[in-house]
Design a protein around this motif. Structure first.
Motif, PDB file in Angstrom:
ATOM      1  N   VAL A  99      -3.735   7.827  -1.739  1.00  0.00           N
ATOM      2  CA  VAL A  99      -2.727   6.869  -2.207  1.00  0.00           C
ATOM      3  C   VAL A  99      -1.316   7.378  -1.912  1.00  0.00           C
ATOM      4  CG1 VAL A  99      -1.793   5.618  -4.195  1.00  0.00           C
ATOM      5  CG2 VAL A  99      -4.269   5.901  -3.963  1.00  0.00           C
ATOM      6  N   ILE A 100      -1.082   8.680  -2.134  1.00  0.00           N
ATOM      7  CA  ILE A 100       0.231   9.252  -1.803  1.00  0.00           C
ATOM      8  C   ILE A 100       0.520   9.071  -0.318  1.00  0.00           C
ATOM      9  CG2 ILE A 100       1.519  11.412  -1.536  1.00  0.00           C
ATOM     10  CD1 ILE A 100       0.157  12.386  -4.119  1.00  0.00           C
TER      11      ILE A 100
ATOM     12  N   ASP B  46      -0.778   6.879   1.785  1.00  0.00           N
ATOM     13  CA  ASP B  46      -0.567   5.458   2.087  1.00  0.00           C
ATOM     14  C   ASP B  46       0.796   4.983   1.590  1.00  0.00           C
ATOM     15  OD1 ASP B  46      -3.077   5.514   3.168  1.00  0.00           O
ATOM     16  OD2 ASP B  46      -4.014   4.263   1.617  1.00  0.00           O
ATOM     17  N   TYR B  47       1.213   5.497   0.434  1.00  0.00           N
ATOM     18  CA  TYR B  47       2.510   5.109  -0.129  1.00  0.00           C
ATOM     19  C   TYR B  47       3.646   5.446   0.840  1.00  0.00           C
ATOM     20  CZ  TYR B  47       6.348   4.760  -3.484  1.00  0.00           C
ATOM     21  OH  TYR B  47       7.501   4.408  -4.119  1.00  0.00           O
TER      22      TYR B  47
ATOM     23  N   THR C 224       3.489   3.319   4.263  1.00  0.00           N
ATOM     24  CA  THR C 224       3.353   1.867   4.123  1.00  0.00           C
ATOM     25  C   THR C 224       3.985   1.097   5.279  1.00  0.00           C
ATOM     26  OG1 THR C 224       3.264   2.035   1.733  1.00  0.00           O
ATOM     27  CG2 THR C 224       3.816  -0.105   2.623  1.00  0.00           C
TER      28      THR C 224
ATOM     29  N   LEU D 258      -1.855  -0.993  -0.164  1.00  0.00           N
ATOM     30  CA  LEU D 258      -0.391  -0.955  -0.250  1.00  0.00           C
ATOM     31  C   LEU D 258       0.253  -1.681   0.921  1.00  0.00           C
ATOM     32  CD1 LEU D 258       0.185   2.690  -1.522  1.00  0.00           C
ATOM     33  CD2 LEU D 258       0.613   0.581  -2.779  1.00  0.00           C
TER      34      LEU D 258
ATOM     35  N   MET E 278       3.760  -1.242  -4.939  1.00  0.00           N
ATOM     36  CA  MET E 278       4.214   0.145  -4.822  1.00  0.00           C
ATOM     37  C   MET E 278       4.261   0.783  -6.212  1.00  0.00           C
ATOM     38  SD  MET E 278       4.448   0.595  -1.641  1.00  0.00           S
ATOM     39  CE  MET E 278       5.559   1.828  -1.042  1.00  0.00           C
ATOM     40  N   ARG E 279       4.678   0.036  -7.207  1.00  0.00           N
ATOM     41  CA  ARG E 279       4.714   0.553  -8.581  1.00  0.00           C
ATOM     42  C   ARG E 279       3.309   0.910  -9.043  1.00  0.00           C
ATOM     43  NH1 ARG E 279       4.252  -1.109 -13.909  1.00  0.00           N
ATOM     44  NH2 ARG E 279       5.671  -0.062 -15.352  1.00  0.00           N
TER      45      ARG E 279
ATOM     46  N   GLY F 139       0.859   1.705  -7.174  1.00  0.00           N
ATOM     47  CA  GLY F 139       0.465   2.892  -6.413  1.00  0.00           C
ATOM     48  C   GLY F 139       0.982   4.164  -7.061  1.00  0.00           C
ATOM     49  N   ARG F 140       2.238   4.146  -7.486  1.00  0.00           N
ATOM     50  CA  ARG F 140       2.811   5.316  -8.167  1.00  0.00           C
ATOM     51  C   ARG F 140       2.079   5.609  -9.475  1.00  0.00           C
ATOM     52  NH1 ARG F 140       7.553   2.691  -6.572  1.00  0.00           N
ATOM     53  NH2 ARG F 140       7.914   1.941  -8.679  1.00  0.00           N
TER      54      ARG F 140
END
Length: 140
Positions: free
Chosen positions: A11-12, A14-15, A18, A30, A37-38, A40-41
């Motif tokens: 996830v990090i 991909d974040y 993006t 994402l 995005m929120r 995802g964080r």
């Protein structure tokens, strides 16, 4: 715990990818904006807490191992280090985290928690771990 750490790392990654993933991998949650995005964080934070709390319950070797692997995984994707920009640093970081640190750290954890491992050799684990990490890097 390993799947949680791997998922958080994905996830990090991909974040911070993006923008390019919207072109190259538009199906990712994402990139497709299926996941905000929120969100995802928050997902990364929750998985990080779960991994660290779980590791802390397991003991100091496990907590240190998980913490170092998470730090390397973060440095792999997150600016300013973003180790993945360089093939050499990307390969070394993956081999170090998944190979050497994971194997030696888990070995030390088992040694501490269960009173020893027959035939435990940190050098053997380090070599096999490095080869495993390198193999993973080549296949991705």
């Amino acid at each position: 715990m390993s799947p949680v750490i791997a998922a958080a790392g994905n996830v990090i990654n991909d974040y911070f990818d993006t923008r390019i993933d919207r072109i190259n991998k538009p199906r990712l949650p994402l990139a497709s904006q299926e996941l905000s995005m929120r969100a995802g964080r928050l997902l990364v934070a929750a998985m990080g807490v779960v991994a660290l709390v779980g590791a802390a319950v397991g003991g100091s070797y496990l907590l240190l191992t998980v913490g170092v692997i998470m730090a390397i995984g973060t440095a792999y994707s997150v600016p300013p280090l973003r180790l993945k920009r360089s093939s050499l640093w990307a390969a070394l970081s993956i081999a170090l985290a998944r190979g050497v640190i994971a194997n030696v750290g888990i070995g030390l954890h088992y040694n501490d928690a269960f009173g020893g491992l027959a035939g435990f050799s940190p050098m053997t684990l380090a070599v096999l771990g490095f080869i495993g990490g390198l193999y993973h890097t080549i296949n991705h």
